[in-house]
Write an enzyme that holds these catalytic residues in place. Structure first.
Site, short mmCIF file in Angstrom:
data_model
loop_
_atom_site.label_atom_id
_atom_site.label_comp_id
_atom_site.label_asym_id
_atom_site.label_seq_id
_atom_site.Cartn_x
_atom_site.Cartn_y
_atom_site.Cartn_z
N GLU A 79 57.93 25.69 19.94
CA GLU A 79 57.10 27.04 19.82
C GLU A 79 56.74 27.56 21.34
OE1 GLU A 79 57.00 24.42 18.17
OE2 GLU A 79 56.73 25.00 16.04
N PHE A 141 46.38 18.66 5.48
CA PHE A 141 47.75 18.46 6.38
C PHE A 141 48.17 19.70 7.10
CE2 PHE A 141 52.49 18.13 6.68
CZ PHE A 141 52.35 17.26 7.56
N GLN A 142 48.36 19.49 8.32
CA GLN A 142 48.92 20.41 9.39
C GLN A 142 47.84 21.80 9.47
OE1 GLN A 142 53.05 21.32 8.66
NE2 GLN A 142 53.52 19.63 10.40
N LYS A 191 48.99 30.11 3.22
CA LYS A 191 50.29 29.96 2.51
C LYS A 191 50.15 30.96 1.58
CE LYS A 191 53.93 27.17 0.82
NZ LYS A 191 54.49 25.54 0.93
N MET A 499 56.10 23.41 45.78
CA MET A 499 55.04 24.10 46.01
C MET A 499 53.74 22.91 46.18
SD MET A 499 53.85 26.69 46.99
CE MET A 499 54.33 28.50 46.45
C1 TPP Z 1 52.42 23.84 33.37
C2 TPP Z 1 51.95 23.83 34.88
N1 TPP Z 1 51.88 22.39 35.33
C3 TPP Z 1 51.51 22.40 36.59
C4 TPP Z 1 51.55 23.29 37.54
C5 TPP Z 1 51.09 23.09 38.85
N2 TPP Z 1 52.42 23.62 39.89
C6 TPP Z 1 52.41 24.61 40.48
S1 TPP Z 1 53.88 24.91 41.25
C7 TPP Z 1 54.29 23.14 41.04
C8 TPP Z 1 55.55 22.66 41.59
C9 TPP Z 1 56.82 23.39 40.86
O1 TPP Z 1 58.06 22.61 41.27
P1 TPP Z 1 59.54 22.95 41.13
O2 TPP Z 1 59.67 23.38 39.64
O3 TPP Z 1 60.46 21.96 41.24
O4 TPP Z 1 59.56 24.12 41.92
P2 TPP Z 1 59.57 24.26 43.52
O5 TPP Z 1 58.17 24.57 44.12
O6 TPP Z 1 60.30 23.20 44.09
O7 TPP Z 1 60.47 25.63 44.05
C10 TPP Z 1 53.30 22.82 40.08
C11 TPP Z 1 53.46 21.21 39.66
C12 TPP Z 1 51.81 24.65 36.96
N3 TPP Z 1 51.69 25.68 37.78
N4 TPP Z 1 52.08 24.78 35.75
#
Ligand code: TPP
Length: 589
Positions: A79, A141-142, A191, A499
């Protein structure tokens, strides 16, 4: 019994080609089941695409869909993927995205996608199944209180309590999602509301007392703004996502062409002004260009258009554009002077306000301002490192920009690749850069790109993602393969949560806690192939160009491109968290 491919294809055909059901025309009442009213009203609203996942609470609707409907239902695999797909569809087409899921976990799995759409003002209507009315509150349920759970992240929500109101509720939901400042609306369907019979009127009139978004903009405020811009010595336009959402790119371009005022866009505003034109300063903010951030620091009149002064844009607030008088055009009055005090607020639809402003504004005398900006541009350009042995991410984005001639619809996930895409792709068209700007949702990119490609089959759709983010929703490959959606996915595979690694390097003394992915990454090519998608890998710039060429030729299924890039590249310029925009770091040579 498992249905075979032929059966599935037959179902799809039926769904796609299904004619409008026989029955009431406009104004003629008819007794139908709630499920029939649901399908009929969606058709009346003009829905052509629904992303959904069945379950007990919505089975009466699915059973009705088995026969016929005037829209195509896409069975997503989770979803969350459904809500991101609907979001991508909405951002690409301007029409609301539609999601249909079951009660309990079906609903709770949509939460991230709803919050993502809410933060970026994306029109979306999410229909959730619910346990029968009489069982609500019994821990049935659910059962989950999806209205309660999503209240802070929706524009509005409805629990249908009378099947006779279902039709009106659906019309209202679409009207609210798509008018004023757009946003997601949840409609919870117990439902019994879809099983029992009620009256279908086919009327479609919406009257919501107290809900009347202002669109015109106050004439004398617009005149005041025009005067300020005409007399400015160092004016700047700062355009946000409202320009894309409000389909106001050509109106904005006319203002810039008439006045020759420099313009910078937010991440959400990219494409709102063609970046190949001389007035463009690219993106501003945390990873904005040097010259855009200096221009906003030094300007004397700042015109914000459909932007919300997000902290990723402003940096430290008490250091933000201190020398300027500010004008702000926005459809949402609650946005104005929320983070930054403005002198001239204009509440209205940017598409309606901008032409009036353009008529009244004269071109200011700003030759000196332009020489300063041009000097900044020359002395502090965006850097594109190159090596023959390694693919640098910046070079990879430049190549994609070249191969697609700036014409593709680009969808980013979240991370370094998102910022490099924003910096180095030359966006020339509105609704061409889709990105989770407000919530920063990893896992958004791939399903959103799939939704965008479904909504815009005539456009080349690229998803630029990271090896981390892609894995969050990679399972939607099954959906893309089933419906032959030709999304081109470029994975910037650096073996890291890049990042976060960059922040650990710069601000946590290189303590790389739990950000290394390389040893556990799957073989993305095999993964793609196992789903029936095409998969390619490249490790050098030459291989990358070959792979891009091959990918451009595939149009009947998704393509996964696993680009092994420089592992420890950092994204610059960068405004460290809590710093002012002119305190940005340009990075190592
Ligand atoms: C759902 C979620 N969890 C954690 C983060 C924190 N976060 C931001 S950028 C990042 C790293 C992204 O890594 P990747 O997808 O390998 O891309 P890159 O930065 O290497 O280009 C994280 C963990 C987020 N933005 N969203």
């Amino acid at each position: 019994m498992t249905p075979d491919v032929a059966t599935i294809e037959k179902e799809k055909q039926q769904n796609t080609n299904g004619a409008r059901p026989e029955g009431a025309q406009s104004g003629e009442t008819k007794e139908l089941t709630g499920a029939e009213i649901f399908v009929r009203t969606l058709e009346d609203v003009g829905v052509d695409t629904v992303f959904g996942y069945p379950g007990g609470a919505v089975l009466p609707i699915y059973d009705h869909l088995y026969q016929k409907s005037g829209f195509t239902h896409y069975l997503i695999r989770h979803e969350q993927g459904g809500t991101h797909a609907a979001d991508g569809y909405a951002r690409a087409t301007g029409k609301p995205g539609v999601v249909l899921v079951t009660s309990g976990p079906g609903g709770t799995n949509t939460v991230t996608g709803i919050a993502t759409a809410n933060m970026d003002s994306v029109p979306m209507v999410v229909f959730t199944g619910q346990v029968p009315s009489g069982m609500i509150g019994n821990d049935a349920f659910q059962e989950a209180d999806i209205i309660g759970i999503t209240r802070p992240i929706t524009k509005h929500s409805y629990l249908v309590k009378d099947v006779n109101e279902l039709e009106t509720v659906i019309h209202e939901a679409f009207h609210i999602a798509n008018s004023g400042r757009p946003g997601p609306v949840v409609v919870d369907l117990p439902k019994d509301m879809v099983k029992t019979t009620g009256t279908y009127r086919g009327s479609g009139k919406v009257k919501i007392p107290g809900y009347k978004p202002v669109t015109r903009g106050h004439h004398s405020q617009i005149a005041k703004a025009a005067k300020m811009l005409s007399e400015a010595e160092r004016p700047l336009i700062y355009a946000g996502g409202g320009v894309n959402l409000g389909d106001a790119a050509s109106e904005l371009t006319e203002l810039v062409e008439k006045t020759n005022i420099p313009i910078t866009t937010t991440l959400m505003g990219l494409g709102g002004f063609p970046e190949t034109r001389s007035q463009s300063l690219g993106m501003l903010g945390m990873h904005g260009t040097w010259y855009a951030n200096m221009a906003i620091t030094e300007c004397d009149v700042l015109l914000a258009v459909g932007a919300r002064f997000d902290d990723r844009v402003t940096g430290r607030l008490d250091g933000f554009s201190q020398k300027s008088k500010k004008i702000h055009i926005d459809i949402d009055p609650s946005c104005i002077s929320k983070n930054v005090e403005v002198e001239v607020p204009i509440v209205g639809n940017v598409k309606e306000v901008l032409p009036e402003l353009t008529r009244m504004a004269d071109a200011p005398q700003i030759d000196n301002w332009w020489s300063t900006i041009n000097q900044w541009k020359e002395e502090h350009p965006l850097k594109v490192p190159y090596s023959e042995d390694e693919i640098t991410p910046q070079y990879m984005i430049e190549k994609i920009s070249e191969v697609t001639r700036g014409e593709a619809l680009m969808v980013a996930d979240v991370g370094q690749h998102q910022m490099w895409l924003a910096q180095h792709y030359k966006f020339n068209h509105p609704r061409s850069m889709l990105s989770s700007g407000g919530l920063g949702t990893m896992g958004y990119g791939f399903p959103a790109a799939m939704g965008a490609a479904i909504g815009k089959p005539d456009r080349t759709v690229f998803c630029v993602t990271g090896d981390g983010g892609f894995q969050m929703t990679a399972f939607e490959l099954a959906t893309a393969v089933q419906y032959k959606v030709p999304v081109k996915v470029a994975i910037l595979n650096n073996g890291w949560l890049g990042m976060v690694r960059q922040w650990q390097e710069l601000f946590y003394e290189e303590r790389y806690a739990h950000t290394h992915l390389e040893s556990s990454n799957p073989d993305f090519v095999k993964l793609a192939e196992s789903y029936g998608a095409a998969g390619f890998r490249a490790k050098t710039p030459a291989e990358m160009e070959e792979v891009l060429e091959k990918a451009m030729e595939i149009n009947d299924r998704p393509v996964i491109m696993d680009f092994h890039v420089t592992k420890d590249e950092n994204c610059y310029p960068m405004v460290p968290a809590g710093a002012a925009l002119d305190e940005m770091v340009e990075g190592e040579e």
